[in-house]
Design an enzyme around this catalytic site. Structure first.
Site, short mmCIF file in Angstrom:
data_model
loop_
_atom_site.label_atom_id
_atom_site.label_comp_id
_atom_site.label_asym_id
_atom_site.label_seq_id
_atom_site.Cartn_x
_atom_site.Cartn_y
_atom_site.Cartn_z
N GLY A 27 53.87 83.38 68.24
CA GLY A 27 54.10 83.93 69.49
C GLY A 27 53.94 85.68 69.47
CE LYS A 71 63.39 84.27 68.96
NZ LYS A 71 62.81 85.56 69.06
CB SER A 80 62.12 90.42 73.68
OG SER A 80 60.71 89.96 73.42
CD GLN A 120 57.45 87.69 69.98
OE1 GLN A 120 57.55 87.21 70.87
NE2 GLN A 120 57.59 87.37 68.65
CE LYS A 173 56.56 85.16 61.34
NZ LYS A 173 56.47 85.33 62.86
CB SER A 174 57.42 92.44 62.43
OG SER A 174 58.03 91.10 62.88
CG ASP A 178 62.71 86.01 63.79
OD1 ASP A 178 62.77 85.42 65.05
OD2 ASP A 178 61.82 86.82 63.53
NE ARG A 227 55.56 95.16 65.82
CZ ARG A 227 56.02 94.16 65.93
NH1 ARG A 227 55.69 93.20 65.34
NH2 ARG A 227 56.65 93.86 67.07
C1 S3P Z 1 59.02 89.48 66.42
C2 S3P Z 1 60.18 89.98 67.52
C3 S3P Z 1 60.85 88.66 67.54
C4 S3P Z 1 60.92 87.68 66.48
C5 S3P Z 1 59.68 87.47 66.02
C6 S3P Z 1 58.81 88.59 65.91
C7 S3P Z 1 58.20 90.53 66.44
O1 S3P Z 1 60.65 87.92 68.92
O2 S3P Z 1 61.66 86.53 66.74
O3 S3P Z 1 59.69 86.32 64.96
O4 S3P Z 1 57.41 90.87 65.50
O5 S3P Z 1 57.97 91.87 67.40
P1 S3P Z 1 61.24 88.37 70.34
O6 S3P Z 1 60.66 89.56 70.62
O7 S3P Z 1 60.95 87.09 70.99
O8 S3P Z 1 62.57 88.37 69.97
#
Ligand code: S3P
Length: 752
Positions: free
Chosen positions: A412, A660, A485, A487, A339-340, A633, A344
Site C-alpha cells: 500500500g 489495512k 494517514s 501515506q 519499512k517506511s 500498524d 522512501r
Molecule cells: C505508512 C503509513 C501507514 C502505515 C503503513 C506505512 C507509511 O499507513 O499503516 O504501514 O509508510 O507512510 P496509512 O497512511 O494508511 O495510515
C-alpha cells in the site's frame, strides 16, 4: 519385433488412461512412459522404436512394457481411452500424423510434446484438412541437455509445467484425458493459445539455445587458440550447458518457430549492440544498469526455482506456521530495517541528483517492490546486499516511462506514495498489485491529486489499478487530510515537488513524519508548523547517506511476546523511536509492561534506542485515541497483549484498521474468538476481555501482521496454533521465523 519387459515397479495411483503408445522413445517420450508405468497410471506402455538395441534398452530400463518397430504393429489394438504420444523432432511430427490418420481409430487420443505448436497445428491441417478432435497439442516444459532413451527419468515432470494449446476443434474428452495423464506424473498443466506459446517459448527457450550454440561455435571455430576450452571454467560451463542438446531437435525448432525466434533474436542483437557501444565508451552507468537489472531478475528467478520450477512469482506455494504452546523469549536481537524509511530511501534516492547510499535497507517484498518499480523506470540501483543499496539518482525529471505496468505486490505504501510521484511525470503509467491490495481504497490519494490537476483513473470503487496520465501541469494545494494517514500526506507532498507554487497539508492528528524528515535530509526545504507541513515545487534533491533503523513495527511482535510470556527478558537493538511511531511503547507501558530504553541516539535524522522488555503482568486499558495514529500498524499485536491482560481493553477511533492489508479488527476478533477470548468488534475498534487462550487454526487474510500476531499468541496459549497462510510475512519481516526460533518461540513452517 515384439519384446516384453519385467513387472511394474512402485505403485502410486490408479490408471488414468488405457494404453500409452510413445512414438519416439527419447528423453521426453521415455520419461513420460516410465513415469506413468511406475505410478501404474497406464495399463500398458508401448514404445515404437526402429532400432532394436534402443528397444531392448528401453525394456531393460523399465521405460516401457514392450516395443514394436512400427506403429502398424500396435494400431489395430488401440481404442477409446488409449493415448498416442508423439515425441519426435518437431518437423517429423507431420509424417507420424499421416501414418496415424491411415491406421488409428478416431476414438484414440493423440498428443505431442513438440516445442513449437504453430507448426504442429499446420502439420495436422495439412494431413487431416482440419485438426481432428482427437488431437491435443501439448508441450512439457522440462528436459535436459541429455537425450536418448537412456536419459529417461520417471520424475522428470514432477513439479514442472506442461502447456496445452487446445484448438477450437479439440474434443473435451481428449483434452481432459491428456491433462489427467500429465497430472499423473506430477506436472502442473495450464492452457495457452498456440500463438502465445510460440512467442513465450521463442523468447525463454529457443533464443537461449540459439545463443548458446552460437557462442560455443564462436569459441570453438573462430577464436584462433586451439587450447581455448582448457581455460574455460564455470562461467562457460553454466552458460553453454544447453549447447550439448540434440542438434536435430533444435534445428527443427528454429525452423518451425522462425518468426518468433527472429523477433527475439533481433531484440537481443539490438541490446547486445548497445552493450558493445557502452563497453566501447566505458559507460559505467549503462553497464551497471544492465547488470544490476539482470542480476535482480535472475535472483528473482532463482527464488522461484527454489520453491518450484516454472511457477510465476506471487503464486508460489503458501506456507502455514505451526506453533506449540508456552515458552518464553530471551536474548538480544536486531529486527530488520524500517519499512517506511526503506520505501522512501528508494523513492527520494531515485529522484535526487547523485548517488545515495543506504544501509540497513529492509529486504522484504514490499520495499523490494518499490526498488523494482524504480528500476523499471530506468534508475540504476545496486544491491540490495546485506542491507546495502546504492541508488544512482536521476533527478526529479529523469525517470523514464516503464515498459509495462508497474506491479507492486502487497504494498500500500508503494502505490500511495508513488502515485504522487507519477502524477508529476511526463509519461503515462499504471500501477497494480496483488489480491489484497486490489481491495484497498485509492480515492484517498486520487482525490487530492485530481485537485492538483493530475489525471488519475481508478478501477471500480476507487480501487487499484491506478492509471495516471503524464504531462499534466500540477498546482500546489492547501489540503486538509480527511483521515490521519501518512501515506496520503506523503503522496500530496511528493506531488508537490512537481507542482507550481506551495503545497500545504494539514493532518487531523500527528502521523509518521519520515517523508518530511527525509526530504529535509535530501536538502529539500519542508516547513513544519504543528499539524501543517508545506513545501514549494521546483527545487531539487541532493543525494545523501541513509542509515535505516530497525523497524519498531517489527520489534512490536517481540515486545508483546516478551511482555506476555513469563520468564522473558529480551533486548531489541537499534530500534527507531521516532515520536510519531512510539504509540506501542506508550500503550504497553500504560498496560503495565516492563520496557526500558537505553543507548538513545540519533542516526541520520531519526532517533533510535535499544529496548529491553521483561515479562510483567498486564492490565486492560481504554487506549487513548491520540495514540492510535502513532501505533496504527501495531494493533494486531497489541490485541494479543490485551487478550493476555487482566480485565477489559477498549479501542476506539481506529476505523482505519478496517482498510489495512486486511480488515484487522475483524480478522483479529475472529482469531481471538477461535482461541476462546471474548473479542467484540465495534465499527471503529474492539473490546477485548483478557482471559485464557486455547489454540486452533486461524486465518490471516494474506495479512503479514495478523500472521505474526497469532504466532506470538502461542506463548500464552494452552493448545497448538496453526496460522494459515503466513506467506506474506515476507513483505515486511523476512527473518521473522529465524528470530522467533532464536528467541525461544516453538515455530514450525509448513510448506504446501
Ligand atoms: C505508512 C503509513 C501507514 C502505515 C503503513 C506505512 C507509511 O499507513 O499503516 O504501514 O509508510 O507512510 P496509512 O497512511 O494508511 O495510515
Amino acid at each position: 519385433m515384439a519384446v516384453t519387459s519385467e513387472e511394474h515397479t512402485a505403485s502410486d495411483s490408479m490408471p488414468v488412461i488405457g494404453k500409452l503408445v510413445v512414438v519416439g522413445l527419447g528423453l521426453i517420450g521415455g520419461s513420460l512412459a516410465m513415469g506413468l508405468r511406475q505410478r501404474h497410471a497406464c495399463r500398458e506402455a508401448i514404445g515404437v522404436v526402429r532400432r532394436p538395441d534402443a528397444g531392448r534398452k528401453a525394456i531393460e530400463l523399465g521405460v516401457v512394457d514392450r516395443v514394436v518397430d512400427d506403429l502398424s504393429a500396435v494400431a489395430p489394438e488401440l481404442g477409446e481411452g488409449d493415448v498416442i504420444f508423439i515425441a519426435v523432432p518437431t518437423l517429423a511430427v507431420e509424417s507420424v500424423l499421416a501414418a496415424i490418420r491411415d491406421q488409428v481409430s478416431p476414438a484414440v487420443t493423440i498428443t505431442d510434446g513438440a516445442s513449437v505448436k504453430g507448426s504442429v497445428r499446420s502439420a495436422a491441417e495439412s494431413v487431416y484438412g482440419q485438426s481432428p478432435a482427437q488431437l491435443v497439442l501439448g508441450h512439457p516444459i522440462a528436459g535436459s541437455e541429455r537425450s536418448g532413451v537412456t536419459a529417461s527419468n520417471p520424475d522428470l515432470y514432477e513439479n514442472h509445467r506442461v502447456i496445452l494449446t487446445p484448438l477450437p476443434e479439440t474434443g473435451a474428452v481428449h483434452l481432459e484425458r491428456v491433462r489427467a495423464l500429465w497430472q499423473a506424473v506430477g506436472a502442473e498443466v495450464l492452457d495457452m493459445s498456440v500463438e502465445e506459446h510460440d512467442q513465450v517459448l521463442g523468447a525463454t527457450s529457443h533464443l537461449p539455445h540459439a545463443i548458446a550454440y552460437s557462442l560455443v561455435d564462436t569459441l570453438a571455430e573462430d577464436i584462433g587458440n586451439p587450447n581455448i576450452f582448457r581455460y574455460a571454467a564455470g562461467g562457460f560451463r553454466d552458460f553453454t550447458r544447453i549447447a550439448s542438446s540434440d542438434p536435430v531437435m533444435w534445428h527443427d525448432i528454429m525452423k518451425a518457430n522462425r518468426g518468433a525466434v527472429l523477433d527475439s533474436l533481433d531484440l537481443f542483437i539490438d541490446n547486445l549492440t548497445r552493450l558493445r557501444a557502452a563497453i566501447d565508451r566505458e559507460d559505467s552507468e549503462y553497464l551497471l544498469g544492465v547488470f544490476t537489472r539482470a542480476k535482480a531478475a535472475r535472483d528473482h528467478f532463482t527464488n522461484i526455482l527454489a520453491k518450484r520450477a516454472f511457477i510465476p512469482a506471487m503464486t508460489t506455494g503458501k506456507i502455514d506456521y505451526l506453533l506449540q504452546p508456552g515458552g518464553a523469549v530471551t536474548g538480544t536481537i536486531r529486527v530488520p530495517g524500517d519499512k517506511s524509511i526503506s520505501h522512501r530511501s528508494i523513492m527520494l534516492g531515485s529522484l535526487a541528483d547523485g548517488v545515495t547510499e543506504v544501509e540497513g535497507f529492509l529486504e522484504g517484498e514490499d520495499a523490494l517492490a518499490t526498488l523494482q518499480a524504480f528500476r523499471d523506470m530506468g534508475v540504476v540501483i545496486e544491491g540490495p546486499s546485506e542491507g546495502r543499496v546504492k541508488i544512482h539518482g536521476v533527478g526529479l525529471h529523469g525517470l523514464k516511462a516503464p515498459k509495462k505496468p508497474l506491479y507492486i505486490g502487497n504494498s500500500g505504501t508503494t502505490i500511495r506514495l508513488m502515485s504522487g510521484i507519477l502524477a508529476g511525470q511526463a509519461f503515462d503509467s499504471e500501477i497494480s498489485g496483488d489480491e489484497s491490495l486490489a481491495k484497498r481504497p485509492m480515492d484517498r490519494v486520487a482525490n487530492p491529486l485530481r485537485e492538483m490537476g493530475a489525471v488519475v483513473d481508478t478501477a471500480e470503487g476507487g480501487r487499484p489499478p491506478l492509471k495516471i496520465k503524464g504531462g499534466q501541469a500540477l498546482n500546489g494545494i492547501d489540503y486538509e487530510l480527511p483521515m490521519a494517514s501518512a501515506q496520503v500526506k506523503s503522496c500530496v507532498l511528493l506531488a508537490g515537488l512537481y507542482a507550481q507554487g506551495t503545497t500545504r497539508v494539514t493532518e487531523p492528528a500527528p502521523t509518521r513524519d519520515h517523508t518530511e524528515r527525509m526530504l529535509t535530509g535530501f536538502g529539500y526545504e519542508v516547513k513544519k508548523d504543528g499539524a501543517v507541513a508545506e513545501l514549494t515545487g521546483g527545487g531539487h534533491l541532493t543525494a545523501t547517506k541513509i542509515e535505516v533503523p530497525a523497524d519498531i513495527s517489527s520489534a512490536t511482535f517481540f515486545m508483546v511476546a516478551a511482555s506476555i510470556a513469563p520468564g522473558s527478558d529480551l533486548t531489541l537493538t537499534h530500534v527507531g523511536i521516532n515520536p510519531t511511531r512510539v504509540g506501542v511503547i506508550n500503550i504497553l507501558k500504560a498496560m503495565g509492561a516492563d520496557l526500558t530504553l537505553s543507548n538513545e541516539r540519533t542516526v541520520g535524522g531519526e532517533p533510535v534506542a535499544d529496548i529491553r522488555v521483561r515479562y510483567a503482568p498486564l492490565k486492560g486499558i481504554h487506549i487513548p485515541e491520540d495514540q492510535v495514529p502513532l501505533a496504527i500498524d501495531e494493533f494486531p499485536a497489541l490485541f494479543i497483549a490485551a487478550a493476555c491482560a487482566e480485565g477489559e481493553t477498549v479501542l476506539t477511533g481506529a476505523e482505519e484498521l478496517r482498510v489495512k492489508e486486511s480488515d484487522r479488527i475483524q480478522a483479529m476478533a475472529d482469531g481471538l474468538t477461535t482461541f476462546g477470548i471474548a473479542a467484540k468488534p465495534t465499527p471503529d475498534g474492539i473490546v477485548i476481555q483478557g482471559g485464557t487462550m486455547g489454540g486452533g487454526e486461524v486465518e490471516t487474510h494474506h495479512d503479514h501482521r495478523i500472521a505474526m500476531s497469532f504466532a506470538i499468541a502461542a506463548l500464552r496459549a494452552t493448545q497448538p496454533i496453526r496460522v494459515k497462510d503466513a506467506t506474506n510475512v515476507a513483505t515486511s519481516f523476512p527473518t521473522f521465523v529465524e528470530l522467533a526460533k532464536q528467541t525461544g518461540i516453538s515455530l514450525e513452517v509448513i510448506d504446501h
